[in-house]
Design a protein around this motif. Structure first.
Motif, mmCIF file in Angstrom:
data_model
loop_
_atom_site.group_PDB
_atom_site.id
_atom_site.type_symbol
_atom_site.label_atom_id
_atom_site.label_comp_id
_atom_site.label_asym_id
_atom_site.label_seq_id
_atom_site.Cartn_x
_atom_site.Cartn_y
_atom_site.Cartn_z
ATOM 1 N N ARG A 1 0.829 -1.205 0.000
ATOM 2 C CA ARG A 1 0.000 0.000 0.000
ATOM 3 C C ARG A 1 0.861 1.252 0.000
ATOM 4 N NH1 ARG A 1 -3.919 1.351 4.947
ATOM 5 N NH2 ARG A 1 -2.352 2.929 5.426
ATOM 6 N N PHE A 2 1.937 1.234 0.792
ATOM 7 C CA PHE A 2 2.851 2.379 0.772
ATOM 8 C C PHE A 2 3.374 2.631 -0.634
ATOM 9 C CE2 PHE A 2 7.323 3.369 0.263
ATOM 10 C CZ PHE A 2 7.253 4.734 0.516
ATOM 11 N N LEU A 3 3.801 1.586 -1.319
ATOM 12 C CA LEU A 3 4.375 1.775 -2.653
ATOM 13 C C LEU A 3 3.345 2.363 -3.611
ATOM 14 C CD1 LEU A 3 6.547 -1.465 -2.991
ATOM 15 C CD2 LEU A 3 7.352 0.901 -2.775
ATOM 16 N N GLY A 4 2.098 1.960 -3.486
ATOM 17 C CA GLY A 4 1.053 2.547 -4.317
ATOM 18 C C GLY A 4 0.861 4.022 -4.025
ATOM 19 N N ASP A 5 0.923 4.392 -2.749
ATOM 20 C CA ASP A 5 0.799 5.804 -2.387
ATOM 21 C C ASP A 5 2.010 6.604 -2.869
ATOM 22 O OD1 ASP A 5 -1.576 5.147 -1.171
ATOM 23 O OD2 ASP A 5 -0.852 5.407 0.888
ATOM 24 N N ALA A 6 3.202 6.022 -2.748
ATOM 25 C CA ALA A 6 4.411 6.714 -3.198
ATOM 26 C C ALA A 6 4.396 6.905 -4.714
ATOM 27 C CB ALA A 6 5.655 5.933 -2.772
ATOM 28 N N GLU A 7 3.934 5.898 -5.430
ATOM 29 C CA GLU A 7 3.818 6.040 -6.881
ATOM 30 C C GLU A 7 2.826 7.145 -7.238
ATOM 31 O OE1 GLU A 7 3.038 1.868 -8.064
ATOM 32 O OE2 GLU A 7 4.799 2.127 -9.355
ATOM 33 N N GLY A 8 1.720 7.216 -6.483
ATOM 34 C CA GLY A 8 0.757 8.282 -6.723
ATOM 35 C C GLY A 8 1.347 9.652 -6.476
ATOM 36 N N ALA A 9 2.176 9.781 -5.438
ATOM 37 C CA ALA A 9 2.831 11.055 -5.148
ATOM 38 C C ALA A 9 3.812 11.420 -6.256
ATOM 39 C CB ALA A 9 3.540 10.968 -3.804
ATOM 40 N N ALA A 10 4.549 10.431 -6.745
ATOM 41 C CA ALA A 10 5.492 10.697 -7.845
ATOM 42 C C ALA A 10 4.752 11.104 -9.116
ATOM 43 C CB ALA A 10 6.356 9.463 -8.092
ATOM 44 N N ARG A 11 3.605 10.474 -9.387
ATOM 45 C CA ARG A 11 2.805 10.849 -10.558
ATOM 46 C C ARG A 11 2.332 12.288 -10.439
ATOM 47 N NH1 ARG A 11 0.498 5.729 -10.066
ATOM 48 N NH2 ARG A 11 -1.264 6.600 -8.914
ATOM 49 N N TYR A 12 1.887 12.667 -9.238
ATOM 50 C CA TYR A 12 1.447 14.043 -9.025
ATOM 51 C C TYR A 12 2.576 15.018 -9.345
ATOM 52 C CZ TYR A 12 0.794 18.347 -6.396
ATOM 53 O OH TYR A 12 0.739 19.675 -6.032
ATOM 54 N N LEU A 13 3.768 14.738 -8.851
ATOM 55 C CA LEU A 13 4.900 15.645 -9.083
ATOM 56 C C LEU A 13 5.244 15.736 -10.568
ATOM 57 C CD1 LEU A 13 7.152 14.586 -6.074
ATOM 58 C CD2 LEU A 13 5.997 16.791 -6.359
ATOM 59 N N ARG A 14 5.249 14.612 -11.254
ATOM 60 C CA ARG A 14 5.624 14.621 -12.673
ATOM 61 C C ARG A 14 4.564 15.296 -13.534
ATOM 62 N NH1 ARG A 14 8.121 9.159 -11.571
ATOM 63 N NH2 ARG A 14 10.354 9.588 -11.668
ATOM 64 N N ALA A 15 3.323 15.370 -13.042
ATOM 65 C CA ALA A 15 2.250 16.007 -13.806
ATOM 66 C C ALA A 15 2.252 17.524 -13.667
ATOM 67 C CB ALA A 15 0.901 15.449 -13.379
ATOM 68 N N LEU A 16 3.011 18.077 -12.724
ATOM 69 C CA LEU A 16 3.064 19.533 -12.567
ATOM 70 C C LEU A 16 3.712 20.165 -13.796
ATOM 71 C CD1 LEU A 16 4.112 19.750 -8.811
ATOM 72 C CD2 LEU A 16 1.845 20.191 -9.774
ATOM 73 N N THR A 17 3.232 21.328 -14.174
ATOM 74 C CA THR A 17 3.677 21.936 -15.424
ATOM 75 C C THR A 17 5.149 22.322 -15.413
ATOM 76 O OG1 THR A 17 2.915 24.099 -14.634
ATOM 77 C CG2 THR A 17 1.385 22.813 -15.976
#
Length: 249
Positions: free
Chosen positions: A97-113
């Motif tokens: 579950r942690f890894l899924g949350d960390a991946e979600g956080a990384a996706r959020y960062l990479r989606a920033l303009t």
């Protein structure tokens, strides 16, 4: 002309493991040039004021940063102390579950303009172990382990978190690792740090370890008796140098 100096910090929602919507704290510089991102992993006491301050520090240093609340599911809207108690009662955060949350956080960062596509992770205490786990398991370019317990070594009997050593994953480390440890710490002990270093050497991994005398666990924690300014200040300088080399555009 002075350089424009501003940042935006706010509570947001991101998609974590299994698509769950979880709370997170985002801080980013108000600048258009591409910058790297940092996932801040909170310590076992939880998603607290001090962790949010660390997240803002990274934004002030020129990084997009986000701290996912890993206890969002156990106690939504609760105080950090109550949420941490609920998480401990459940045995802690499961690694998948942690890894899924960390991946979600990384996706959020990479989606920033203004993202340059590079993401690092940093964690303290239990978050240090999770930072190492992320460096072995997901797409990140740098990982920082601040006194992460039970990467190697066995939890004592009665320990509230259901965690297992993960030192065997050293062969799968995908990115450079920075480790910062106190020589007076018990979890991880100097012997446990030595064991992890031996595993990294065995597999030819890129790592830097720094160990501090007269410092134990949680020497970065400014609100605790364990705080050691000299070790913490040196640690911050090493973190920023490390990320400067691995997350820069």
């Amino acid at each position: 002309m002075p350089t424009y100096d501003a940042l935006l910090a706010e509570t947001i929602t991101i998609a974590g493991a299994n698509g769950d919507e979880i709370e997170a704290y985002s801080a980013r510089p108000m600048a258009s040039e591409p910058v790297g991102g940092v996932v801040v992993i909170h310590h076992m006491p939880g998603y607290d004021i001090q962790t949010k301050e660390i997240t803002r520090r990274f934004a002030a240093e020129g990084y997009n940063a986000v701290c996912p609340n890993l206890y969002s599911r156990e106690a939504p809207g609760a105080s950090p102390d109550d949420a941490a108690a609920a998480a401990r009662a459940n045995g802690g955060v499961p690694d998948p579950r942690f890894l899924g949350d960390a991946e979600g956080a990384a996706r959020y960062l990479r989606a920033l303009t203004n993202s340059n596509g590079k993401v690092g992770v940093i964690g303290y205490c239990s978050g240090g172990r999770q930072s190492f786990l992320a460096g072995c398991s997901i797409d990140v370019q740098a990982a920082v382990d601040c006194y992460g317990a039970f990467v190697t070594g066995t939890p004592p009997e009665g320990f509230p978190l259901q965690v297992e050593p993960i030192g065997h994953l050293a062969k799968e480390l995908r990115c450079p690792l920075l480790g910062l440890f106190g020589n007076e710490d018990q979890y991880p002990s100097p012997e446990a740090v030595n064991e992890l270093e031996d595993r990294l050497k065995e597999h030819g991994k890129s790592y830097e370890f720094h160990r501090y005398d007269n410092a134990g666990h949680a020497f970065f924690s400014v609100n605790r008796p364990s705080y050691r300014p000299e070790a913490a200040n040196d640690g911050w300088s090493r973190i920023l140098d490390f990320y400067g080399r691995h997350l820069a555009s």
